[in-house]
Design a protein around this motif. Sequence first.
Motif, PDB file in Angstrom:
ATOM      1  N   ALA A 128     -45.386  45.191 -26.075  1.00 49.63           N
ATOM      2  CA  ALA A 128     -44.475  46.479 -26.004  1.00 49.63           C
ATOM      3  C   ALA A 128     -45.230  47.729 -25.622  1.00 49.63           C
ATOM      4  O   ALA A 128     -46.467  47.701 -26.134  1.00 49.63           O
ATOM      5  CB  ALA A 128     -43.816  46.820 -27.084  1.00 49.63           C
ATOM      6  N   GLU A 129     -45.084  48.092 -24.401  1.00 49.52           N
ATOM      7  CA  GLU A 129     -45.671  49.137 -23.477  1.00 49.52           C
ATOM      8  C   GLU A 129     -44.807  50.087 -23.006  1.00 49.52           C
ATOM      9  O   GLU A 129     -43.772  49.617 -22.523  1.00 49.52           O
ATOM     10  CB  GLU A 129     -46.700  48.554 -22.909  1.00 49.52           C
ATOM     11  CG  GLU A 129     -46.137  47.542 -21.814  1.00 49.52           C
ATOM     12  CD  GLU A 129     -47.321  46.638 -21.185  1.00 49.52           C
ATOM     13  OE1 GLU A 129     -48.515  46.861 -21.543  1.00 49.52           O
ATOM     14  OE2 GLU A 129     -47.044  45.700 -20.408  1.00 49.52           O
ATOM     15  N   GLU A 162     -40.043  43.929 -23.245  1.00 51.90           N
ATOM     16  CA  GLU A 162     -40.160  43.616 -24.817  1.00 51.90           C
ATOM     17  C   GLU A 162     -39.099  44.383 -25.418  1.00 51.90           C
ATOM     18  O   GLU A 162     -38.410  45.390 -25.249  1.00 51.90           O
ATOM     19  CB  GLU A 162     -41.440  44.064 -25.111  1.00 51.90           C
ATOM     20  CG  GLU A 162     -42.475  42.519 -25.012  1.00 51.90           C
ATOM     21  CD  GLU A 162     -42.734  42.173 -23.753  1.00 51.90           C
ATOM     22  OE1 GLU A 162     -42.176  40.953 -23.458  1.00 51.90           O
ATOM     23  OE2 GLU A 162     -43.042  43.168 -22.712  1.00 51.90           O
ATOM     24  N   PRO A 163     -38.462  43.812 -26.478  1.00 49.80           N
ATOM     25  CA  PRO A 163     -37.656  44.408 -27.250  1.00 49.80           C
ATOM     26  C   PRO A 163     -38.109  45.575 -28.001  1.00 49.80           C
ATOM     27  O   PRO A 163     -39.280  45.891 -28.524  1.00 49.80           O
ATOM     28  CB  PRO A 163     -36.996  43.381 -28.402  1.00 49.80           C
ATOM     29  CG  PRO A 163     -38.014  42.408 -28.345  1.00 49.80           C
ATOM     30  CD  PRO A 163     -38.982  42.383 -26.861  1.00 49.80           C
ATOM     31  N   THR A 164     -37.273  46.619 -28.350  1.00 48.19           N
ATOM     32  CA  THR A 164     -38.036  47.962 -29.092  1.00 48.19           C
ATOM     33  C   THR A 164     -37.108  47.722 -30.429  1.00 48.19           C
ATOM     34  O   THR A 164     -36.067  47.588 -30.471  1.00 48.19           O
ATOM     35  CB  THR A 164     -37.554  49.082 -28.317  1.00 48.19           C
ATOM     36  OG1 THR A 164     -36.275  49.304 -27.938  1.00 48.19           O
ATOM     37  CG2 THR A 164     -38.527  49.093 -27.130  1.00 48.19           C
ATOM     38  N   ILE A 165     -37.818  48.430 -31.461  1.00 48.95           N
ATOM     39  CA  ILE A 165     -37.119  48.456 -32.817  1.00 48.95           C
ATOM     40  C   ILE A 165     -37.141  49.885 -33.189  1.00 48.95           C
ATOM     41  O   ILE A 165     -38.168  50.623 -32.943  1.00 48.95           O
ATOM     42  CB  ILE A 165     -38.063  47.657 -34.013  1.00 48.95           C
ATOM     43  CG1 ILE A 165     -37.882  46.321 -33.369  1.00 48.95           C
ATOM     44  CG2 ILE A 165     -37.248  47.663 -35.262  1.00 48.95           C
ATOM     45  CD1 ILE A 165     -38.988  45.322 -34.201  1.00 48.95           C
ATOM     46  N   THR A 185     -30.854  51.686 -41.160  1.00 45.38           N
ATOM     47  CA  THR A 185     -30.159  50.445 -40.359  1.00 45.38           C
ATOM     48  C   THR A 185     -31.438  50.351 -39.253  1.00 45.38           C
ATOM     49  O   THR A 185     -32.135  51.297 -38.798  1.00 45.38           O
ATOM     50  CB  THR A 185     -29.196  51.202 -39.572  1.00 45.38           C
ATOM     51  OG1 THR A 185     -28.285  51.227 -40.613  1.00 45.38           O
ATOM     52  CG2 THR A 185     -28.644  50.196 -38.279  1.00 45.38           C
ATOM     53  N   PHE A 186     -32.099  49.085 -39.015  1.00 46.46           N
ATOM     54  CA  PHE A 186     -32.906  48.690 -37.898  1.00 46.46           C
ATOM     55  C   PHE A 186     -32.172  48.308 -36.553  1.00 46.46           C
ATOM     56  O   PHE A 186     -31.204  47.675 -36.933  1.00 46.46           O
ATOM     57  CB  PHE A 186     -33.935  47.685 -38.437  1.00 46.46           C
ATOM     58  CG  PHE A 186     -34.724  47.985 -39.419  1.00 46.46           C
ATOM     59  CD1 PHE A 186     -36.045  48.608 -39.039  1.00 46.46           C
ATOM     60  CD2 PHE A 186     -34.390  48.113 -40.860  1.00 46.46           C
ATOM     61  CE1 PHE A 186     -36.799  48.936 -40.011  1.00 46.46           C
ATOM     62  CE2 PHE A 186     -35.379  48.490 -41.724  1.00 46.46           C
ATOM     63  CZ  PHE A 186     -36.590  48.992 -41.268  1.00 46.46           C
ATOM     64  N   THR A 187     -32.550  48.772 -35.484  1.00 41.82           N
ATOM     65  CA  THR A 187     -31.696  48.392 -34.234  1.00 41.82           C
ATOM     66  C   THR A 187     -32.814  47.747 -33.371  1.00 41.82           C
ATOM     67  O   THR A 187     -33.913  48.479 -33.068  1.00 41.82           O
ATOM     68  CB  THR A 187     -31.271  49.545 -33.648  1.00 41.82           C
ATOM     69  OG1 THR A 187     -30.318  50.317 -34.347  1.00 41.82           O
ATOM     70  CG2 THR A 187     -30.457  49.212 -32.435  1.00 41.82           C
ATOM     71  N   VAL A 188     -32.416  46.575 -32.941  1.00 41.49           N
ATOM     72  CA  VAL A 188     -33.407  45.895 -32.038  1.00 41.49           C
ATOM     73  C   VAL A 188     -32.832  45.976 -30.696  1.00 41.49           C
ATOM     74  O   VAL A 188     -31.547  45.448 -30.376  1.00 41.49           O
ATOM     75  CB  VAL A 188     -33.483  44.287 -32.434  1.00 41.49           C
ATOM     76  CG1 VAL A 188     -34.517  44.029 -31.306  1.00 41.49           C
ATOM     77  CG2 VAL A 188     -34.446  44.628 -33.642  1.00 41.49           C
TER      78      VAL A 188
END
Length: 189
Positions: A128-129, A162-165, A185-188
Amino acid sequence: ISIPIINDLVVEGTENFTVTLSSPVGATIAVPTATGNITDDDQVTFNISGTPSVTEGGSATYTINYTGTLAVGQTATVNYATGTAAGGAADATPGTDYTAIASTLLTFTGGGPTSQTVTVNTLDDFLAEPTEDFQVILIPGSNSANSLIGTGSATTNILDNEPTISINDVIQPEGTVGGNITDFTFTVT
């Protein structure tokens, strides 16, 4: 004898002509012919354009073309290479973020296509970048006397895949009936 030379704006290399003297009256011609050379001063201009952004793991395509006129069979060359972009996003790392290309020669021949396409592959590094960038640059070729560089670089941004959270903000007053449990709430994406 004066012979006018016409500027034709066509890259054609050195040309020559012959002047022959004949039929003298009352004289002898010691050297009957002479050759004149016309040194070409015309040039083509090379430019590059390309993919402004690509998702990590994808390919970026660039078009290198020339403007001006090459005589049929006459050649003009330019080199291209990848490199670091000035300003903008963080610099991409060759070999980690994209496949680096060392100086590579392209040859254009009059009567043939005036553009060529090159591709740079980006690499998925599974990190993740932030957005990173690189450039493809033009470098004068071996016969650069007959060519100029116009637009000499094209910058491409590599967009991370890459997915972000993310987590939402929550406000929970103290002493809430039912306990002190607060849901986040976590969002991916």
